[in-house]
Enzyme design. Structure first.
Site, mmCIF file in Angstrom:
data_model
loop_
_atom_site.group_PDB
_atom_site.id
_atom_site.type_symbol
_atom_site.label_atom_id
_atom_site.label_comp_id
_atom_site.label_asym_id
_atom_site.label_seq_id
_atom_site.Cartn_x
_atom_site.Cartn_y
_atom_site.Cartn_z
ATOM 1 N N GLY A 110 0.831 -1.191 0.000
ATOM 2 C CA GLY A 110 0.000 0.000 0.000
ATOM 3 C C GLY A 110 0.867 1.242 0.000
ATOM 4 O O GLY A 110 1.457 1.591 1.020
ATOM 5 N N GLY A 157 -0.504 11.915 9.076
ATOM 6 C CA GLY A 157 -1.029 12.390 7.814
ATOM 7 C C GLY A 157 0.066 12.648 6.787
ATOM 8 O O GLY A 157 1.116 12.016 6.775
ATOM 9 N N ASP A 183 2.289 -2.106 -4.608
ATOM 10 C CA ASP A 183 0.999 -1.426 -4.754
ATOM 11 C C ASP A 183 0.405 -1.835 -6.095
ATOM 12 O O ASP A 183 1.158 -2.038 -7.063
ATOM 13 C CB ASP A 183 1.206 0.101 -4.706
ATOM 14 C CG ASP A 183 -0.107 0.853 -4.545
ATOM 15 O OD1 ASP A 183 -0.446 1.225 -3.403
ATOM 16 O OD2 ASP A 183 -0.807 1.064 -5.556
ATOM 17 N N LYS A 218 -5.423 4.470 18.759
ATOM 18 C CA LYS A 218 -5.569 5.359 17.602
ATOM 19 C C LYS A 218 -7.028 5.772 17.410
ATOM 20 O O LYS A 218 -7.315 6.909 17.017
ATOM 21 C CB LYS A 218 -5.042 4.671 16.344
ATOM 22 C CG LYS A 218 -5.177 5.498 15.052
ATOM 23 C CD LYS A 218 -4.450 6.817 15.132
ATOM 24 C CE LYS A 218 -4.226 7.469 13.782
ATOM 25 N NZ LYS A 218 -5.306 7.441 12.821
ATOM 26 N N GLU A 273 -9.449 14.051 18.192
ATOM 27 C CA GLU A 273 -9.144 14.923 17.056
ATOM 28 C C GLU A 273 -10.427 15.530 16.475
ATOM 29 O O GLU A 273 -10.465 16.720 16.136
ATOM 30 C CB GLU A 273 -8.402 14.102 16.003
ATOM 31 C CG GLU A 273 -7.994 14.826 14.746
ATOM 32 C CD GLU A 273 -7.376 13.848 13.776
ATOM 33 O OE1 GLU A 273 -8.097 13.404 12.847
ATOM 34 O OE2 GLU A 273 -6.191 13.501 13.938
ATOM 35 N N ASN A 304 -8.303 9.609 17.392
ATOM 36 C CA ASN A 304 -9.068 10.247 16.319
ATOM 37 C C ASN A 304 -10.376 10.830 16.829
ATOM 38 O O ASN A 304 -10.843 11.854 16.327
ATOM 39 C CB ASN A 304 -9.321 9.245 15.198
ATOM 40 C CG ASN A 304 -8.119 9.105 14.292
ATOM 41 O OD1 ASN A 304 -6.986 9.331 14.710
ATOM 42 N ND2 ASN A 304 -8.343 8.723 13.053
ATOM 43 N N ASN A 344 -6.025 1.912 9.497
ATOM 44 C CA ASN A 344 -7.001 2.333 10.516
ATOM 45 C C ASN A 344 -8.033 1.230 10.772
ATOM 46 O O ASN A 344 -9.241 1.480 10.783
ATOM 47 C CB ASN A 344 -7.702 3.623 10.091
ATOM 48 C CG ASN A 344 -6.817 4.838 10.299
ATOM 49 O OD1 ASN A 344 -5.927 4.842 11.128
ATOM 50 N ND2 ASN A 344 -7.066 5.881 9.525
#
Length: 298
Positions: free
Chosen positions: A11, A118, A34, A170, A177, A174, A90
Site C-alpha cells: 500500500g 497524515g 501497490d 488510535k 481529534e 481520532n 485504521n
C-alpha cells in the site's frame, strides 16, 4: 538472526508512500508493493515476499475493512512460519484479534500499529501506537524508530498493550481529534460572524500561536488554511468521517463512558451533509491540511 532492516510494505498511497520514503531516509531497505505499477517496486505481491529476507516483516498500509482483510489473507498465503505481519492502517481494533487468530493458524506473528501524522509524517515523523507481544514489538523497533519523530521515543511511540491495543489507542486519538477540530471550527464561525468588529480573522488565530494555552499544531494548520483561503470560498461545508469517530462513540456506549464532546463533533459532521455551514468548511479545510483529504468544491 533476523534482518529487521529490510521491510516490505503493501500500500503506497499518501501515507504508505511517504512512510517508505522516510524509512529509506533512515537507512532501512524497503520493498513496496501497490496495485498502481507507477509507484510499486515490484510487479506482484509474490515478488515482494520473494525479495524479503527471512523471517520477513511485512507492513500493511491499506484502507480498513474488506481491503485489509483481503490483503492480509493474500500475503499470509505466501509467507512462512515466523514471518511478522504489521497492520498500520485504521483497522477497527476488534478485527485485529480476528487477524491475529487467522495468522496464528499459519504460525505467523501479528502486530497492530495505529499511525498518526497524515501527509506531514514524512517531514515530521509519525505518532505510533502498537499492540502485540513484546518480542514482536522488539522485532519491529528499527522500523518504528525510523518512522517516529526525532526526540524521546516515549513522546512518539507507545507499546499500548496486547493485539488490538494499538488501533484502540488510535481510535480514541481520532475521536479526540474530531472534537478539537470542531472546537476550532466553531470558534472560526463565531469570529467570522462579527466582521463589523473582528477585521482580521486569520490574524486573530495567528496571534494565538505563541504564549496562549490553546496553541497547537491544529491551530497552525488552521492559520495556514485561512491564509490560503480566508473565507473558505472554494470549500464546501461537507465533511466526511473515516469511521474511527463512530467507533469511539460505539465503544463509549459499550463501556458506559460519557463522550458528549466527541459525540457532538460526529453529529456536526452529519449536519454538514445537509447544509453548507462555515464551521464545517473549517473542518473540511483542516482535514485537507493535515491529512491531504480531498475537499468538495463550493
Amino acid at each position: 538472526m533476523a534482518d529487521t532492516t529490510h521491510v516490505g510494505i503493501i500500500g503506497l498511497g499518501k501515507m504508505g508512500g511517504n512512510m517508505r520514503e522516510r524509512m529509506r531516509a533512515a537507512g532501512l531497505t524497503v520493498t513496496g508493493y501497490d496495485p498502481n505499477a507507477e509507484v510499486s517496486d515490484v510487479a506482484e505481491l509474490s515478488d515482494l515476499v520473494d525479495a524479503l529476507p527471512t523471517p520477513r516483516i511485512v507492513w500493511v498500509m491499506v484502507p480498513s475493512g474488506p481491503i485489509t482483510d483481503s490483503v492480509i489473507s493474500d500475503v499470509a498465503a505466501l509467507l512462512e512460519p515466523g514471518d511478522l505481519v504489521i497492520d498500520g492502517g485504521n483497522t477497527r481494533f476488534t478485527d485485529d484479534q480476528l487477524h491475529r487468530d487467522q495468522l496464528a493458524e499459519l504460525k505467523l506473528d501479528f502486530v497492530d500499529v495505529g499511525v498518526s501524522g497524515g501527509i506531514w509524517g514524512l517531514e515530521n515523523g509519525y505518532g505510533l501506537m502498537a499492540g502485540g507481544e513484546k518480542s514482536d514489538i522488539e522485532r519491529a523497533m528499527p522500523i518504528i524508530d525510523a518512522l517516529r519523530p526525532e526526540g524521546p521515543r516515549d513522546e512518539g511511540f507507545v507499546h499500548a498493550g496486547p493485539v488490538g491495543a494499538g488501533h484502540y489507542a488510535k481510535m480514541v486519538h481520532n475521536g479526540i481529534e474530531y472534537a478539537l477540530m470542531q472546537a476550532w471550527a466553531e470558534g472560526f464561525e463565531l469570529l467570522d460572524s462579527r466582521k463589523d468588529l473582528i477585521k482580521d480573522v486569520p490574524g486573530t488565530f495567528k496571534a494565538w500561536q505563541r504564549g496562549t494555552v490553546v496553541r497547537s499544531w491544529l491551530l497552525e494548520l488552521l492559520v495556514k488554511a485561512l491564509e490560503e483561503d480566508p473565507e473558505f470560498a472554494d470549500i464546501a461545508g461537507y465533511v466526511e468521517d473515516s469511521g474511527e469517530g463512530r467507533w469511539t462513540v460505539h465503544e463509549a456506549l459499550n463501556q458506559a463512558v460519557a463522550v458528549p464532546t466527541i459525540s457532538a463533533a460526529i453529529f456536526a459532521r452529519f449536519v454538514s451533509r445537509q447544509e453548507d455551514s462555515p464551521s464545517m468548511k473549517a473542518v473540511a479545510a483542516l482535514r485537507n491540511q493535515f491529512g491531504g483529504h480531498s475537499v468538495r468544491k463550493s
